[in-house]
Design a protein around this motif. Structure first.
Motif, PDB file in Angstrom:
ATOM      1  N   ILE A 102       4.267  -1.500   6.962  1.00 60.03           N
ATOM      2  CA  ILE A 102       4.011  -1.727   5.546  1.00 60.03           C
ATOM      3  C   ILE A 102       3.298  -0.523   4.936  1.00 60.03           C
ATOM      4  N   HIS A 103       3.647  -0.234   3.693  1.00 62.32           N
ATOM      5  CA  HIS A 103       2.998   0.858   2.967  1.00 62.32           C
ATOM      6  C   HIS A 103       1.706   0.325   2.341  1.00 62.32           C
ATOM      7  N   LEU A 104       0.615   1.029   2.566  1.00 59.08           N
ATOM      8  CA  LEU A 104      -0.678   0.668   1.994  1.00 59.08           C
ATOM      9  C   LEU A 104      -1.257   1.869   1.265  1.00 59.08           C
ATOM     10  N   ARG A 105      -1.953   1.594   0.187  1.00 57.90           N
ATOM     11  CA  ARG A 105      -2.736   2.627  -0.490  1.00 57.90           C
ATOM     12  C   ARG A 105      -4.153   2.107  -0.526  1.00 57.90           C
ATOM     13  N   GLY A 106      -5.112   3.007  -0.288  1.00 56.93           N
ATOM     14  CA  GLY A 106      -6.499   2.570  -0.281  1.00 56.93           C
ATOM     15  C   GLY A 106      -7.463   3.725  -0.258  1.00 56.93           C
ATOM     16  N   VAL A 107      -8.717   3.373  -0.049  1.00 56.73           N
ATOM     17  CA  VAL A 107      -9.791   4.358   0.047  1.00 56.73           C
ATOM     18  C   VAL A 107     -10.200   4.420   1.505  1.00 56.73           C
ATOM     19  N   GLU A 108     -10.071   5.613   2.072  1.00 53.96           N
ATOM     20  CA  GLU A 108     -10.474   5.804   3.462  1.00 53.96           C
ATOM     21  C   GLU A 108     -11.989   5.863   3.523  1.00 53.96           C
ATOM     22  N   LEU A 109     -12.566   5.012   4.334  1.00 59.27           N
ATOM     23  CA  LEU A 109     -14.020   4.972   4.497  1.00 59.27           C
ATOM     24  C   LEU A 109     -14.402   5.668   5.789  1.00 59.27           C
ATOM     25  N   GLY A 110     -15.553   6.287   5.797  1.00 57.62           N
ATOM     26  CA  GLY A 110     -16.035   6.933   7.012  1.00 57.62           C
ATOM     27  C   GLY A 110     -15.490   8.320   7.242  1.00 57.62           C
ATOM     28  N   HIS A 111     -14.790   8.895   6.269  1.00 53.04           N
ATOM     29  CA  HIS A 111     -14.272  10.253   6.419  1.00 53.04           C
ATOM     30  C   HIS A 111     -15.439  11.237   6.289  1.00 53.04           C
ATOM     31  N   PRO A 112     -15.456  12.327   7.077  1.00 53.34           N
ATOM     32  CA  PRO A 112     -16.577  13.269   7.035  1.00 53.34           C
ATOM     33  C   PRO A 112     -16.877  13.830   5.643  1.00 53.34           C
ATOM     34  N   SER A 113     -15.847  13.981   4.813  1.00 54.02           N
ATOM     35  CA  SER A 113     -16.091  14.530   3.471  1.00 54.02           C
ATOM     36  C   SER A 113     -16.318  13.431   2.437  1.00 54.02           C
ATOM     37  N   GLY A 114     -16.432  12.195   2.881  1.00 58.09           N
ATOM     38  CA  GLY A 114     -16.684  11.075   1.977  1.00 58.09           C
ATOM     39  C   GLY A 114     -15.427  10.266   1.728  1.00 58.09           C
ATOM     40  N   PRO A 115     -15.558   9.167   0.983  1.00 52.11           N
ATOM     41  CA  PRO A 115     -14.397   8.319   0.708  1.00 52.11           C
ATOM     42  C   PRO A 115     -13.302   9.104   0.001  1.00 52.11           C
ATOM     43  N   ARG A 116     -12.044   8.841   0.368  1.00 51.69           N
ATOM     44  CA  ARG A 116     -10.921   9.536  -0.277  1.00 51.69           C
ATOM     45  C   ARG A 116      -9.711   8.612  -0.313  1.00 51.69           C
ATOM     46  N   GLN A 117      -8.841   8.844  -1.308  1.00 52.37           N
ATOM     47  CA  GLN A 117      -7.620   8.067  -1.446  1.00 52.37           C
ATOM     48  C   GLN A 117      -6.664   8.391  -0.305  1.00 52.37           C
ATOM     49  N   ARG A 118      -5.997   7.360   0.215  1.00 54.95           N
ATOM     50  CA  ARG A 118      -5.010   7.551   1.284  1.00 54.95           C
ATOM     51  C   ARG A 118      -3.823   6.636   1.056  1.00 54.95           C
ATOM     52  N   ARG A 119      -2.655   7.133   1.391  1.00 52.52           N
ATOM     53  CA  ARG A 119      -1.436   6.323   1.490  1.00 52.52           C
ATOM     54  C   ARG A 119      -1.032   6.375   2.946  1.00 52.52           C
ATOM     55  N   VAL A 120      -0.762   5.208   3.520  1.00 49.39           N
ATOM     56  CA  VAL A 120      -0.378   5.163   4.924  1.00 49.39           C
ATOM     57  C   VAL A 120       0.762   4.169   5.117  1.00 49.39           C
ATOM     58  N   LEU A 121       1.490   4.392   6.171  1.00 48.54           N
ATOM     59  CA  LEU A 121       2.484   3.455   6.652  1.00 48.54           C
ATOM     60  C   LEU A 121       1.872   2.858   7.917  1.00 48.54           C
ATOM     61  N   ALA A 122       1.654   1.535   7.908  1.00 48.13           N
ATOM     62  CA  ALA A 122       0.926   0.895   9.000  1.00 48.13           C
ATOM     63  C   ALA A 122       1.766  -0.199   9.639  1.00 48.13           C
ATOM     64  N   LYS A 123       1.609  -0.346  10.943  1.00 49.56           N
ATOM     65  CA  LYS A 123       2.300  -1.408  11.660  1.00 49.56           C
ATOM     66  C   LYS A 123       1.644  -2.736  11.283  1.00 49.56           C
ATOM     67  N   LEU A 124       2.445  -3.620  10.719  1.00 52.51           N
ATOM     68  CA  LEU A 124       1.926  -4.859  10.129  1.00 52.51           C
ATOM     69  C   LEU A 124       1.118  -5.698  11.110  1.00 52.51           C
ATOM     70  N   ASP A 125       1.629  -5.909  12.313  1.00 52.86           N
ATOM     71  CA  ASP A 125       0.924  -6.795  13.243  1.00 52.86           C
ATOM     72  C   ASP A 125      -0.281  -6.137  13.909  1.00 52.86           C
ATOM     73  N   ALA A 126      -0.558  -4.865  13.603  1.00 54.76           N
ATOM     74  CA  ALA A 126      -1.703  -4.173  14.188  1.00 54.76           C
ATOM     75  C   ALA A 126      -2.858  -4.017  13.200  1.00 54.76           C
ATOM     76  N   ILE A 127      -2.667  -4.458  11.978  1.00 55.67           N
ATOM     77  CA  ILE A 127      -3.717  -4.331  10.957  1.00 55.67           C
ATOM     78  C   ILE A 127      -4.787  -5.377  11.223  1.00 55.67           C
ATOM     79  N   ARG A 128      -6.019  -4.940  11.364  1.00 58.04           N
ATOM     80  CA  ARG A 128      -7.140  -5.835  11.629  1.00 58.04           C
ATOM     81  C   ARG A 128      -8.111  -5.781  10.459  1.00 58.04           C
ATOM     82  N   VAL A 129      -8.377  -6.936   9.858  1.00 54.34           N
ATOM     83  CA  VAL A 129      -9.351  -7.008   8.772  1.00 54.34           C
ATOM     84  C   VAL A 129     -10.735  -6.921   9.380  1.00 54.34           C
TER      85      VAL A 129
END
Length: 153
Positions: free
Chosen positions: A48-75
């Motif tokens: 699934i395609h997700l857009r979000g804010v990457e947390l914990g990045h060394p340069s601070g929060p940043r926008q990201r678009r990713v393609l993620a395996k649906l059954d591996a996404i953990r809330v």
């Protein structure tokens, strides 16, 4: 009419993905979801395609678009903030146990009513009236100091 199946996550959730379960990046990805996109079927499952804010990045929060395996996404569970509200009839803070309004609630009230000092005074005055009937054993001067005396002039 077909209905889109519900996902185990929603916009606003913080999710974690192991490196092998998203494209493209290194290490575990922590993402606060802002948009859920389309799904794609691949030989190894549904992604699934997700857009979000990457947390914990060394340069601070940043926008990201990713393609993620649906059954591996953990809330990632996000602890609910302690509610700094009065526990009645004791008027102790439900969040920290200090006399209400506690220091945390005072900070929040000042920030929330930064543009309207009169409104926070009225709100706390109403709370003082309620508390006075339940805290009869406390002197009026002490209650006034507790509820209104800390406000900036």
């Amino acid at each position: 009419m077909t209905t889109r199946p519900e996902f185990p996550f929603r916009v606003g959730d913080v999710v974690e993905l192991a490196e092998q379960h998203y494209c493209y990046g290194l290490g575990t990805l922590t993402l606060r979801i802002v948009e859920i996109g389309r799904r794609e079927r691949h030989s190894d499952g549904v992604w699934i395609h997700l857009r979000g804010v990457e947390l914990g990045h060394p340069s601070g929060p940043r926008q990201r678009r990713v393609l993620a395996k649906l059954d591996a996404i953990r809330v990632r569970p996000v602890p609910a903030p302690a509610a700094h509200v009065p526990r009645r009839p004791s008027w102790q803070c439900a969040g920290c146990g200090d006399p209400w309004p506690c220091p945390d609630r005072r900070r929040r009230l000042l920030a929330e009513y930064a543009d309207n000092a009169a409104a926070v005074s009225v709100y706390l005055g109403m709370q003082l009236v309620d508390a006075a009937s339940e805290l009869r054993h406390q002197p009026a001067e002490a209650l006034h100091a507790r509820f209104l005396g800390w406000l900036p002039r």
